[in-house]
Design a protein around this motif. Structure first.
Motif, PDB file in Angstrom:
ATOM      1  N   LEU A 189     -36.381  58.407 -10.893  1.00  0.00           N
ATOM      2  CA  LEU A 189     -35.911  58.919  -9.563  1.00  0.00           C
ATOM      3  C   LEU A 189     -34.469  59.206  -9.812  1.00  0.00           C
ATOM      4  O   LEU A 189     -33.785  60.107  -9.187  1.00  0.00           O
ATOM      5  N   TRP A 238     -40.056  51.420 -13.888  1.00  0.00           N
ATOM      6  CA  TRP A 238     -39.196  52.547 -14.572  1.00  0.00           C
ATOM      7  C   TRP A 238     -39.317  53.752 -13.558  1.00  0.00           C
ATOM      8  O   TRP A 238     -38.304  54.675 -13.987  1.00  0.00           O
ATOM      9  N   VAL A 239     -39.965  53.777 -12.693  1.00  0.00           N
ATOM     10  CA  VAL A 239     -40.169  54.678 -11.625  1.00  0.00           C
ATOM     11  C   VAL A 239     -38.741  54.927 -11.119  1.00  0.00           C
ATOM     12  O   VAL A 239     -38.242  56.225 -10.764  1.00  0.00           O
ATOM     13  N   ARG A 264     -45.301  49.453  -8.140  1.00  0.00           N
ATOM     14  CA  ARG A 264     -46.703  48.823  -7.534  1.00  0.00           C
ATOM     15  C   ARG A 264     -47.434  50.087  -6.673  1.00  0.00           C
ATOM     16  O   ARG A 264     -46.900  50.696  -5.928  1.00  0.00           O
ATOM     17  N   GLY A 265     -48.780  49.954  -7.298  1.00  0.00           N
ATOM     18  CA  GLY A 265     -49.628  51.034  -6.287  1.00  0.00           C
ATOM     19  C   GLY A 265     -49.296  52.544  -6.426  1.00  0.00           C
ATOM     20  O   GLY A 265     -49.793  53.300  -6.124  1.00  0.00           O
ATOM     21  N   HIS A 266     -48.963  52.774  -7.814  1.00  0.00           N
ATOM     22  CA  HIS A 266     -48.527  54.144  -8.299  1.00  0.00           C
ATOM     23  C   HIS A 266     -49.432  54.359  -9.452  1.00  0.00           C
ATOM     24  O   HIS A 266     -49.779  53.329 -10.227  1.00  0.00           O
ATOM     25  N   HIS A 278     -41.209  46.698  -6.323  1.00  0.00           N
ATOM     26  CA  HIS A 278     -42.184  46.826  -5.334  1.00  0.00           C
ATOM     27  C   HIS A 278     -42.694  48.499  -5.497  1.00  0.00           C
ATOM     28  O   HIS A 278     -43.854  48.795  -5.588  1.00  0.00           O
ATOM     29  N   MET A 279     -41.556  49.421  -6.079  1.00  0.00           N
ATOM     30  CA  MET A 279     -41.888  50.560  -5.859  1.00  0.00           C
ATOM     31  C   MET A 279     -42.752  50.999  -7.281  1.00  0.00           C
ATOM     32  O   MET A 279     -43.489  52.095  -7.259  1.00  0.00           O
ATOM     33  N   TRP A 325     -29.615  45.571   2.280  1.00  0.00           N
ATOM     34  CA  TRP A 325     -30.402  46.443   1.315  1.00  0.00           C
ATOM     35  C   TRP A 325     -30.096  46.452  -0.250  1.00  0.00           C
ATOM     36  O   TRP A 325     -31.038  46.265  -1.329  1.00  0.00           O
ATOM     37  N   MET A 369     -35.747  43.866  -5.934  1.00  0.00           N
ATOM     38  CA  MET A 369     -37.191  43.498  -5.235  1.00  0.00           C
ATOM     39  C   MET A 369     -37.817  44.974  -5.228  1.00  0.00           C
ATOM     40  O   MET A 369     -39.020  45.046  -5.357  1.00  0.00           O
ATOM     41  N   ILE A 370     -36.977  45.586  -4.537  1.00  0.00           N
ATOM     42  CA  ILE A 370     -37.416  47.253  -3.977  1.00  0.00           C
ATOM     43  C   ILE A 370     -38.066  47.925  -5.293  1.00  0.00           C
ATOM     44  O   ILE A 370     -39.247  48.409  -5.292  1.00  0.00           O
ATOM     45  N   PRO A 405     -47.851  52.004 -13.339  1.00  0.00           N
ATOM     46  CA  PRO A 405     -47.047  51.082 -12.738  1.00  0.00           C
ATOM     47  C   PRO A 405     -45.816  50.373 -13.442  1.00  0.00           C
ATOM     48  O   PRO A 405     -46.113  50.422 -14.874  1.00  0.00           O
TER      49      PRO A 405
END
Lengths: 478, 230
Positions: B210, B205-206, B197-199, B194-195, B184, B190-191, B202
């Motif tokens: 967090l 930075w998210v 995207r779709g928010h 990926h996180m 992991w 990569m994660i 985009p």
């Protein structure tokens, strides 16, 4: 005066729910598409939904399609939007001038009262011109604020109900602030978030009145909280019998203490609490609609079912082991453990994000000492508890009312669906009681080790929350 | 606990010394344990699908409301398989036991406890040491609370799955799963991408937001605990 520690608990709960709102992909929370549709209908047309259909607005359907919601939902092998091409398509499509009205369709949310959705029109309108996803995120952040209120009222409830040990209030407040299911649900567009906050406020107001005595002001406040609850989500009805009992007991106690006007206060509180529902029914009747509006359709289902004894048996078994003579409604299942406990330990997304099986067994290890610590504190304080039996009866009635409501609603679909509403989130209006249990568990360790036990409980719940978030990240983005 | 008539302002306990040291040790010890657990988790590998049987779960083949069993022959089970994902649909799924045989010999088996939800169930099995063509995958369902549906694709009867002596109208979708080659931790970048995207808004930075929020929460937690419990 609200202690600073209560505000800190509220801030932690808000921050936690806000994290969940960014972690969980859009519309990957139960019924979020329906609740968003309701708020959108209200914001765009100023009218309440009229249908429980799923033909949502063009812009929402486009978002659901581009997010692969149907493929991701309940299919844990499918990740959320993954490639930059998918992201570009999503951004491009949502930037197009798509229809924002849905013909009054709001799916399962259609029968819910409008207060939560009315509040959600504020962030929706604030983001006028922004994409649907920005609007959704702002709406989620408003829900996250409600998680903060839930933790705040939980802290205050614990303070009123267990006033003698100040440090234990923090254990209860932080324990709830880090509850992952609270963060998950309050990090979404779902009236459950507001229901939790209002229920916590109701429990706090009752605890305060039991401790400090009933006044006209506190009665009106309880009535106002009930009114807000009834305007928030229908599930609040489950709390009414207990709240009513509480008001009656408080009024009787106040009347005995030479305040004959207490029954007048009671009438005042009841009138305030019942006003929104009565007004809603009157408006409907005057406009030649069913008295309960769209809820009337749902209420018609009641009565089409089987025996009362069968229903009682079912509701009992939904929470407790079957008794001799009862039908086998959950053959071989220990519902308290497998539906409610495991559901609290970890069941996120559309019930498709879970921990490995061993985690649910492991969770029993800390749960046992918490239960024992709470039990010990209760036994050691049985004398003062007996003096407060009326208050405890009220909390029991509130819990029972909610559980019966959830069970009765589930029974409508039984046996086609064995436990339609067998989801732990429906019991989270009782979170302040969980806060009190955690505080009692810490106190059960004794004066010397109580604070250490309290720290252990809080750190444990923080770890639970952290790993729940990691599991959700792994499921959608891993 | 206070009596119902307890009307005075809540008070701070007066007994004993302030256990600041013990609380501090418990806090530091607890958070250290959490950090170690997170670190260990991140060194583990996510599961990945290494092969499928090429069948999409597009059609309902059958459903059952009682305990039942079915088998599907002609499967190729790849080496390294540690779990088998079956296209079974349920709200509260029953216990699922999987047995994989080849030439009459069982070479992998496993169970998944009841209570699962969704459109598939992933059953952990003993690690398969070598790729085995022509295998038969059988599964047995415990007594379900509701109907459990089997999904797959309609096929000629001769290659279809079987339930006892009865032929199902097609083959079930099956995936073979094992831990991936990377941890992991090595997938973190990569994660993070990926996180993003779709928010809303985009971008990766998210992840930093967090992390900042979580750090702030821990800081608040420590400060509050030391102030109130210490």
């Amino acid at each position: 005066v609200i202690p600073r520690a209560a505000w800190v608990c509220a801030l932690v709960a808000f921050s936690n729910a806000a994290c969940w709102s960014f972690i969980t992909p859009p519309f990957e929370v139960p019924d979020e598409p329906d609740h968003f549709a309701y708020a959108q209908q209200l914001a765009e047309t100023g009218r309440l939904p009229t249908s429980n259909g799923k033909r949502f607005s063009q812009v929402e359907l486009t978002a659901l399609r581009d997010l692969n919601q149907a493929e991701v939902r309940q299919r844990p092998q499918n990740l959320s939007v993954f490639s930059s091409a998918q992201q570009q398509r999503l951004s491009r499509d949502l930037a197009a001038p798509l229809g924002r009205t849905n013909g009054g369709n709001a799916g399962v949310a259609a029968s819910e009262p409008p207060l939560f959705y009315t509040l959600q029109t504020i962030p929706y309108r604030l983001a006028a011109g922004a994409s649907l996803l920005v609007r959704l995120e702002l709406m989620r952040l408003l829900s996250s604020l409600m998680a903060g209120l839930t933790a705040l009222f939980t802290f205050l409830f614990v303070r009123e109900s267990l006033p003698s040990e100040r440090w234990a209030w923090t254990v209860g407040g932080l324990g709830v602030a880090f509850a992952p299911l609270l963060g998950f649900m309050s990090g979404s567009v779902n009236p459950d978030a507001m229901l939790y906050a209002v229920s916590a406020a109701l429990l706090y107001c009752l605890a305060r009145a039991f401790r400090r005595g009933l006044t006209l002001r506190s009665t009106c406040l309880i009535g106002a909280v009930i009114a807000v609850g009834l305007l928030t989500k229908l599930n609040f009805i489950g709390l009414l019998p207990g709240a009513g009992l509480g008001l009656i007991l408080l009024a009787r106690r106040a009347a005995r203490a030479h305040r004959p006007t207490a029954y007048g206060w009671l009438a005042c509180g009841v009138a305030i609490g019942a006003a929104p529902a009565a007004l809603y029914a009157i408006v409907n009747v005057l406009s030649h609609h069913p008295a309960l509006g769209i809820v009337s359709d749902t209420s018609n289902v009641v009565g089409h079912h089987r025996s009362v004894a069968g229903e009682i048996s079912y509701i009992w078994q939904l929470y407790l082991p079957r008794l001799p003579g009862m039908a086998h409604d959950f053959p071989g299942y220990l519902t308290a453990r497998e539906i409610w406990f495991d559901g609290y330990v970890g069941l996120y997304g559309w019930f498709d994000t879970v921990f490995p099986a061993w985690v649910y067994h492991l969770a029993l290890v800390p749960a046992a000492p918490i239960a024992l610590g709470c039990l010990r504190a209760l036994v050691e304080n049985r004398a003062p508890l007996l003096k407060r039996r009326g208050e405890l009866l009220v909390y029991a009635a509130i819990s029972l009312g909610l559980m019966v409501l959830v069970g009765a609603d589930s029974y409508l679909q039984f046996p086609t669906v064995p436990a339609e509403y067998g989801q732990t989130r429906y019991l989270l209006p009782l979170l302040p009681l969980l806060g009190a249990v955690l505080a009692l568990a810490a106190r059960g360790a004794g004066r010397r080790w109580g604070p250490v036990a309290g720290v252990s409980i809080v750190v444990l719940l923080f770890a639970h929350d952290l790993f729940s978030q990691l599991q959700t990240i792994a499921r959608y983005y891993g | 606990l206070a009596s119902a008539a307890h009307l005075e302002v809540p008070h701070i306990p007066t007994s004993g010394c302030r256990p600041t040291r013990r609380v501090g040790i418990a806090l530091v010890g607890g958070l250290t344990l959490v950090a170690i657990a997170v670190g260990l988790t991140l060194t583990r590998s996510p599961t990945t699908v290494i092969a499928t049987n090429g069948i999409a779960g597009e059609a309902e083949l059958a459903s059952t409301s009682s305990d039942a069993a079915a088998c599907q022959a002609g499967e190729t089970v790849p080496a390294g398989t540690t779990a088998i994902r079956l296209a079974l649909v349920a709200e509260i799924g029953p216990r699922v036991a999987v047995t994989v045989t080849a030439g009459g010999t069982v070479f992998a088996r496993g169970t998944h406890s009841r209570g699962w939800t969704g459109a598939s169930v992933t059953v952990p099995v003993e690690r398969v040491s070598r790729t085995t063509p022509g295998a038969k995958v059988c599964f047995a369902l415990g007594q379900p609370l509701e109907a459990v549906a089997i999904f797959g694709r309609k096929t000629p009867v001769r290659v279809a799955a079987t339930a006892g002596a009865q032929k199902l109208p097609g083959r079930m979708a099956i995936e073979y799963v094992r831990p991936g080659p990377t941890s992991w931790l090595s997938l973190a970048a990569m994660i993070a991408r990926h996180m993003g995207r779709g928010h809303a808004w985009p971008g990766p930075w998210v992840v930093f937001v967090l992390l900042a929020a979580m750090t702030a929460s821990v800081a608040l937690l420590c400060r509050l605990i030391l102030r109130e419990l210490g």
